[in-house]
Design a protein around this motif. Structure first.
Motif, PDB file in Angstrom:
ATOM      1  N   LEU A 110       0.834  -1.210   0.000  1.00  0.00           N
ATOM      2  CA  LEU A 110       0.000   0.000   0.000  1.00  0.00           C
ATOM      3  C   LEU A 110       0.862   1.250   0.000  1.00  0.00           C
ATOM      4  N   ALA A 111       1.868   1.267   0.852  1.00  0.00           N
ATOM      5  CA  ALA A 111       2.766   2.426   0.947  1.00  0.00           C
ATOM      6  C   ALA A 111       3.461   2.675  -0.386  1.00  0.00           C
ATOM      7  N   ASP A 112       3.967   1.617  -1.002  1.00  0.00           N
ATOM      8  CA  ASP A 112       4.640   1.753  -2.303  1.00  0.00           C
ATOM      9  C   ASP A 112       3.687   2.313  -3.355  1.00  0.00           C
ATOM     10  N   ALA A 113       2.453   1.862  -3.346  1.00  0.00           N
ATOM     11  CA  ALA A 113       1.471   2.279  -4.354  1.00  0.00           C
ATOM     12  C   ALA A 113       1.127   3.765  -4.262  1.00  0.00           C
ATOM     13  N   VAL A 114       1.285   4.338  -3.069  1.00  0.00           N
ATOM     14  CA  VAL A 114       0.961   5.769  -2.893  1.00  0.00           C
ATOM     15  C   VAL A 114       2.210   6.614  -2.619  1.00  0.00           C
ATOM     16  N   ASN A 115       3.374   6.021  -2.856  1.00  0.00           N
ATOM     17  CA  ASN A 115       4.655   6.725  -2.701  1.00  0.00           C
ATOM     18  C   ASN A 115       4.884   7.266  -1.298  1.00  0.00           C
ATOM     19  N   LEU A 116       4.599   6.432  -0.301  1.00  0.00           N
ATOM     20  CA  LEU A 116       4.877   6.768   1.092  1.00  0.00           C
ATOM     21  C   LEU A 116       5.753   5.678   1.689  1.00  0.00           C
ATOM     22  N   THR A 117       6.333   5.976   2.834  1.00  0.00           N
ATOM     23  CA  THR A 117       6.973   4.921   3.605  1.00  0.00           C
ATOM     24  C   THR A 117       5.900   4.270   4.472  1.00  0.00           C
ATOM     25  N   ALA A 118       6.237   3.161   5.089  1.00  0.00           N
ATOM     26  CA  ALA A 118       5.245   2.379   5.826  1.00  0.00           C
ATOM     27  C   ALA A 118       4.603   3.148   6.981  1.00  0.00           C
ATOM     28  N   THR A 119       5.404   3.883   7.767  1.00  0.00           N
ATOM     29  CA  THR A 119       4.850   4.560   8.947  1.00  0.00           C
ATOM     30  C   THR A 119       3.800   5.608   8.605  1.00  0.00           C
ATOM     31  N   PRO A 120       4.064   6.543   7.682  1.00  0.00           N
ATOM     32  CA  PRO A 120       3.006   7.500   7.344  1.00  0.00           C
ATOM     33  C   PRO A 120       1.781   6.836   6.709  1.00  0.00           C
ATOM     34  N   CYS A 121       2.012   5.779   5.952  1.00  0.00           N
ATOM     35  CA  CYS A 121       0.885   5.051   5.367  1.00  0.00           C
ATOM     36  C   CYS A 121       0.043   4.428   6.472  1.00  0.00           C
ATOM     37  N   TRP A 122       0.685   3.786   7.427  1.00  0.00           N
ATOM     38  CA  TRP A 122      -0.006   3.164   8.554  1.00  0.00           C
ATOM     39  C   TRP A 122      -0.813   4.215   9.332  1.00  0.00           C
ATOM     40  N   LYS A 123      -0.204   5.394   9.556  1.00  0.00           N
ATOM     41  CA  LYS A 123      -0.902   6.467  10.282  1.00  0.00           C
ATOM     42  C   LYS A 123      -2.152   6.914   9.531  1.00  0.00           C
ATOM     43  N   ARG A 124      -2.061   7.014   8.227  1.00  0.00           N
ATOM     44  CA  ARG A 124      -3.233   7.383   7.428  1.00  0.00           C
ATOM     45  C   ARG A 124      -4.333   6.326   7.555  1.00  0.00           C
ATOM     46  N   LEU A 125      -3.947   5.065   7.464  1.00  0.00           N
ATOM     47  CA  LEU A 125      -4.930   3.984   7.585  1.00  0.00           C
ATOM     48  C   LEU A 125      -5.603   3.996   8.953  1.00  0.00           C
ATOM     49  N   LYS A 126      -4.821   4.196  10.005  1.00  0.00           N
ATOM     50  CA  LYS A 126      -5.384   4.258  11.365  1.00  0.00           C
ATOM     51  C   LYS A 126      -6.349   5.425  11.494  1.00  0.00           C
ATOM     52  N   LYS A 127      -5.987   6.562  10.915  1.00  0.00           N
ATOM     53  CA  LYS A 127      -6.861   7.739  10.967  1.00  0.00           C
ATOM     54  C   LYS A 127      -8.174   7.455  10.230  1.00  0.00           C
ATOM     55  N   LEU A 128      -8.086   6.806   9.072  1.00  0.00           N
ATOM     56  CA  LEU A 128      -9.294   6.462   8.311  1.00  0.00           C
ATOM     57  C   LEU A 128     -10.182   5.494   9.099  1.00  0.00           C
ATOM     58  N   GLU A 129      -9.568   4.596   9.846  1.00  0.00           N
ATOM     59  CA  GLU A 129     -10.332   3.683  10.708  1.00  0.00           C
ATOM     60  C   GLU A 129     -10.975   4.449  11.859  1.00  0.00           C
ATOM     61  N   GLU A 130     -10.199   5.292  12.537  1.00  0.00           N
ATOM     62  CA  GLU A 130     -10.714   6.057  13.686  1.00  0.00           C
ATOM     63  C   GLU A 130     -11.857   6.974  13.286  1.00  0.00           C
ATOM     64  N   GLU A 131     -11.797   7.522  12.076  1.00  0.00           N
ATOM     65  CA  GLU A 131     -12.855   8.415  11.593  1.00  0.00           C
ATOM     66  C   GLU A 131     -14.076   7.643  11.087  1.00  0.00           C
ATOM     67  N   GLY A 132     -13.974   6.318  11.067  1.00  0.00           N
ATOM     68  CA  GLY A 132     -15.097   5.498  10.634  1.00  0.00           C
ATOM     69  C   GLY A 132     -15.241   5.398   9.125  1.00  0.00           C
ATOM     70  N   ILE A 133     -14.266   5.907   8.386  1.00  0.00           N
ATOM     71  CA  ILE A 133     -14.321   5.796   6.926  1.00  0.00           C
ATOM     72  C   ILE A 133     -14.079   4.342   6.527  1.00  0.00           C
ATOM     73  N   ILE A 134     -13.099   3.706   7.171  1.00  0.00           N
ATOM     74  CA  ILE A 134     -12.913   2.260   7.015  1.00  0.00           C
ATOM     75  C   ILE A 134     -13.709   1.611   8.137  1.00  0.00           C
ATOM     76  N   ARG A 135     -14.809   0.934   7.780  1.00  0.00           N
ATOM     77  CA  ARG A 135     -15.681   0.317   8.788  1.00  0.00           C
ATOM     78  C   ARG A 135     -15.194  -1.056   9.204  1.00  0.00           C
ATOM     79  N   ALA A 136     -14.689  -1.825   8.240  1.00  0.00           N
ATOM     80  CA  ALA A 136     -14.276  -3.203   8.526  1.00  0.00           C
ATOM     81  C   ALA A 136     -13.426  -3.709   7.372  1.00  0.00           C
ATOM     82  N   GLN A 137     -12.692  -4.753   7.634  1.00  0.00           N
ATOM     83  CA  GLN A 137     -11.963  -5.465   6.586  1.00  0.00           C
ATOM     84  C   GLN A 137     -12.453  -6.901   6.636  1.00  0.00           C
ATOM     85  N   VAL A 138     -13.059  -7.339   5.543  1.00  0.00           N
ATOM     86  CA  VAL A 138     -13.724  -8.642   5.534  1.00  0.00           C
ATOM     87  C   VAL A 138     -13.346  -9.435   4.291  1.00  0.00           C
TER      88      VAL A 138
END
Length: 151
Positions: A24-52
């Motif tokens: 995911l990080a490679d696909a958006v030209n980020l390193t792993a840590t900033p990518c992970w932070k973005r994903l966590k923020k999207l989860e906390e904001e409820g934009i990502i509801r679940a992974q199924v």
């Protein structure tokens, strides 16, 4: 507010949520840590509801899809709360929508066959008081199905 990178991450996850953090990080030209932070923020904001995992109903013997249109005699809060609680306990109901127009609710129901549908129908009408009309249409062919939202 989500930006272009968030939208790209969300699009990638909608296609394949098993992608590694590094992919995911490679696909958006980020390193792993900033990518992970973005994903966590999207989860906390409820934009990502679940992974199924999305399952193939036919491979599991669940070959009948029914769309049930319901009308009710009741439109009060108590009835609605009871209705929602009942519907949430029915695993055959994959989706339930409150509607405008002629019908009050639309259910998407997935079952093995017509006999199972008949059993579900009887259970539904016997467990929910005040349904005045229950009519169903059955899917003959699924032409398009996606869970991906248009981003």
């Amino acid at each position: 507010m989500i930006d272009k990178i968030d939208r790209k991450l969300l699009a990638l996850l909608q296609e394949d949520c098993s992608l590694s953090l590094q992919a995911l990080a490679d696909a958006v030209n980020l390193t792993a840590t900033p990518c992970w932070k973005r994903l966590k923020k999207l989860e906390e904001e409820g934009i990502i509801r679940a992974q199924v995992a999305l399952l193939n109903p036919e491979k599991l013997g669940l070959t009948l899809t029914a769309f049930m249109f319901l009308k009710t005699l009741h439109h009060n809060r108590e009835w609605y709360i009871d209705f929602v609680q009942q519907i949430k306990t029915m695993p055959e109901v994959l989706a339930c929508h409150r509607l405008t127009g002629e019908y009050d609710y639309l259910l998407r129901v997935q079952v093995k066959d017509m006999k199972c549908y008949d059993n579900f129908y009887k259970s539904l009408v016997n467990s929910i008081d005040g349904l005045s009309v229950v009519t169903s249409s059955f899917s003959m062919e699924e032409i398009k199905y996606t869970t991906a939202l248009p981003l």
